[in-house]
Write a protein that holds these residues in place. Sequence first.
Motif, mmCIF file in Angstrom:
data_model
loop_
_atom_site.group_PDB
_atom_site.id
_atom_site.type_symbol
_atom_site.label_atom_id
_atom_site.label_comp_id
_atom_site.label_asym_id
_atom_site.label_seq_id
_atom_site.Cartn_x
_atom_site.Cartn_y
_atom_site.Cartn_z
ATOM 1 N N ARG A 12 -5.372 -2.500 1.522
ATOM 2 C CA ARG A 12 -5.179 -3.749 2.277
ATOM 3 C C ARG A 12 -5.027 -4.973 1.378
ATOM 4 N NH1 ARG A 12 -4.684 -2.084 7.120
ATOM 5 N NH2 ARG A 12 -5.960 -0.397 7.914
ATOM 6 N N THR A 13 -5.754 -5.017 0.273
ATOM 7 C CA THR A 13 -5.620 -6.148 -0.647
ATOM 8 C C THR A 13 -4.235 -6.149 -1.286
ATOM 9 O OG1 THR A 13 -7.989 -6.154 -1.109
ATOM 10 C CG2 THR A 13 -6.564 -7.231 -2.733
ATOM 11 N N LEU A 14 -3.797 -4.982 -1.754
ATOM 12 C CA LEU A 14 -2.472 -4.903 -2.367
ATOM 13 C C LEU A 14 -1.360 -5.138 -1.354
ATOM 14 C CD1 LEU A 14 -2.970 -1.947 -4.854
ATOM 15 C CD2 LEU A 14 -2.506 -4.346 -5.426
ATOM 16 N N LEU A 15 -1.619 -4.815 -0.080
ATOM 17 C CA LEU A 15 -0.612 -5.076 0.951
ATOM 18 C C LEU A 15 -0.335 -6.574 1.065
ATOM 19 C CD1 LEU A 15 1.300 -4.187 3.157
ATOM 20 C CD2 LEU A 15 -0.663 -4.038 4.718
ATOM 21 N N THR A 16 -1.361 -7.382 0.956
ATOM 22 C CA THR A 16 -1.179 -8.838 0.975
ATOM 23 C C THR A 16 -0.346 -9.282 -0.221
ATOM 24 O OG1 THR A 16 -3.270 -9.156 2.131
ATOM 25 C CG2 THR A 16 -2.387 -11.066 0.972
ATOM 26 N N ASP A 17 -0.637 -8.731 -1.404
ATOM 27 C CA ASP A 17 0.142 -9.053 -2.604
ATOM 28 C C ASP A 17 1.585 -8.581 -2.464
ATOM 29 O OD1 ASP A 17 -2.186 -10.078 -3.695
ATOM 30 O OD2 ASP A 17 -2.610 -8.295 -4.902
ATOM 31 N N LEU A 18 1.762 -7.422 -1.823
ATOM 32 C CA LEU A 18 3.109 -6.881 -1.617
ATOM 33 C C LEU A 18 3.922 -7.780 -0.692
ATOM 34 C CD1 LEU A 18 4.958 -4.512 -2.327
ATOM 35 C CD2 LEU A 18 4.030 -3.323 -0.329
ATOM 36 N N ARG A 74 1.310 -7.999 -12.213
ATOM 37 C CA ARG A 74 1.684 -8.708 -10.981
ATOM 38 C C ARG A 74 2.483 -7.778 -10.081
ATOM 39 N NH1 ARG A 74 6.151 -12.675 -9.877
ATOM 40 N NH2 ARG A 74 5.418 -13.842 -8.070
ATOM 41 N N VAL A 75 2.168 -7.743 -8.791
ATOM 42 C CA VAL A 75 2.909 -6.906 -7.848
ATOM 43 C C VAL A 75 4.324 -7.449 -7.716
ATOM 44 C CG1 VAL A 75 3.054 -6.103 -5.451
ATOM 45 C CG2 VAL A 75 0.833 -6.188 -6.595
ATOM 46 N N VAL A 76 5.300 -6.538 -7.942
ATOM 47 C CA VAL A 76 6.710 -6.935 -7.927
ATOM 48 C C VAL A 76 7.561 -6.045 -7.018
ATOM 49 C CG1 VAL A 76 6.576 -7.940 -10.247
ATOM 50 C CG2 VAL A 76 7.317 -5.555 -9.962
ATOM 51 N N GLY A 77 6.934 -5.082 -6.338
ATOM 52 C CA GLY A 77 7.691 -4.194 -5.471
ATOM 53 C C GLY A 77 6.833 -3.056 -4.957
ATOM 54 N N ALA A 78 7.497 -2.067 -4.380
ATOM 55 C CA ALA A 78 6.799 -0.918 -3.812
ATOM 56 C C ALA A 78 7.581 0.356 -4.088
ATOM 57 C CB ALA A 78 6.621 -1.090 -2.304
ATOM 58 N N ALA A 79 6.854 1.457 -4.106
ATOM 59 C CA ALA A 79 7.449 2.786 -4.238
ATOM 60 C C ALA A 79 6.734 3.689 -3.246
ATOM 61 C CB ALA A 79 7.290 3.308 -5.665
ATOM 62 N N ARG A 80 7.462 4.695 -2.748
ATOM 63 C CA ARG A 80 6.843 5.574 -1.763
ATOM 64 C C ARG A 80 7.297 7.001 -1.945
ATOM 65 N NH1 ARG A 80 10.350 7.175 2.148
ATOM 66 N NH2 ARG A 80 12.310 6.052 2.211
ATOM 67 N N LEU A 81 6.475 7.910 -1.466
ATOM 68 C CA LEU A 81 6.796 9.327 -1.382
ATOM 69 C C LEU A 81 6.496 9.757 0.046
ATOM 70 C CD1 LEU A 81 5.085 10.563 -4.667
ATOM 71 C CD2 LEU A 81 7.558 10.423 -4.245
ATOM 72 N N CYS A 82 7.511 10.264 0.726
ATOM 73 C CA CYS A 82 7.365 10.682 2.115
ATOM 74 C C CYS A 82 7.762 12.156 2.227
ATOM 75 C CB CYS A 82 8.246 9.823 3.021
ATOM 76 S SG CYS A 82 8.043 10.181 4.773
#
Length: 164
Positions: A12-18, A74-82
């Motif tokens: 949740r904290t990183l979601l705010t940064d994202l 610093r958060v600069v993006g996101a990556a995912r595995l689905c």
Amino acid sequence: MRSDVTLHPLDRTLLTDLLLAAVEDAEPLEVMPPVEGPQGWTPERRSAFLRFHESRSLGADPVEITFAVAAAGRVVGAARLCPVEKRAGTAEAGVWIGRSHRGAGVGGAVLELLLDRARAAGFTSVYVSTTPHNLAVRALMAGIGVDLVRDGEGLAAYVELIKA
């Protein structure tokens, strides 16, 4: 590979940064499904961004593993595995990087780290898809020796994680 690029499991904290990284450095359609209304990062679109990630990766039964991408801390993006339902052992990869951090080696580092995370999670292959005009992804895939092939209107490939 850039040593200052890291992946952190989304919380949740990183979601705010994202969200802050997305608002500062990306267009909404680059990072989330469409939301009706005026263009830009409206309050409704910001809420939808949070709900989207909460439902996909932070809920009680997540459908994907999402990571915050950090460069120089610093958060600069996101990556995912689905996980791909119709192909056991395969995860679909997804990545977005803020515009001001593109072309600086972040994508290559993220790809390497994401493939490592996929192996560690027990996946045997990763599915990657993109549009024909996305030269950055095409170069990244060529750099690891993977050829993207036509897949409908786009390009796609499976990256095998276990060598025979």
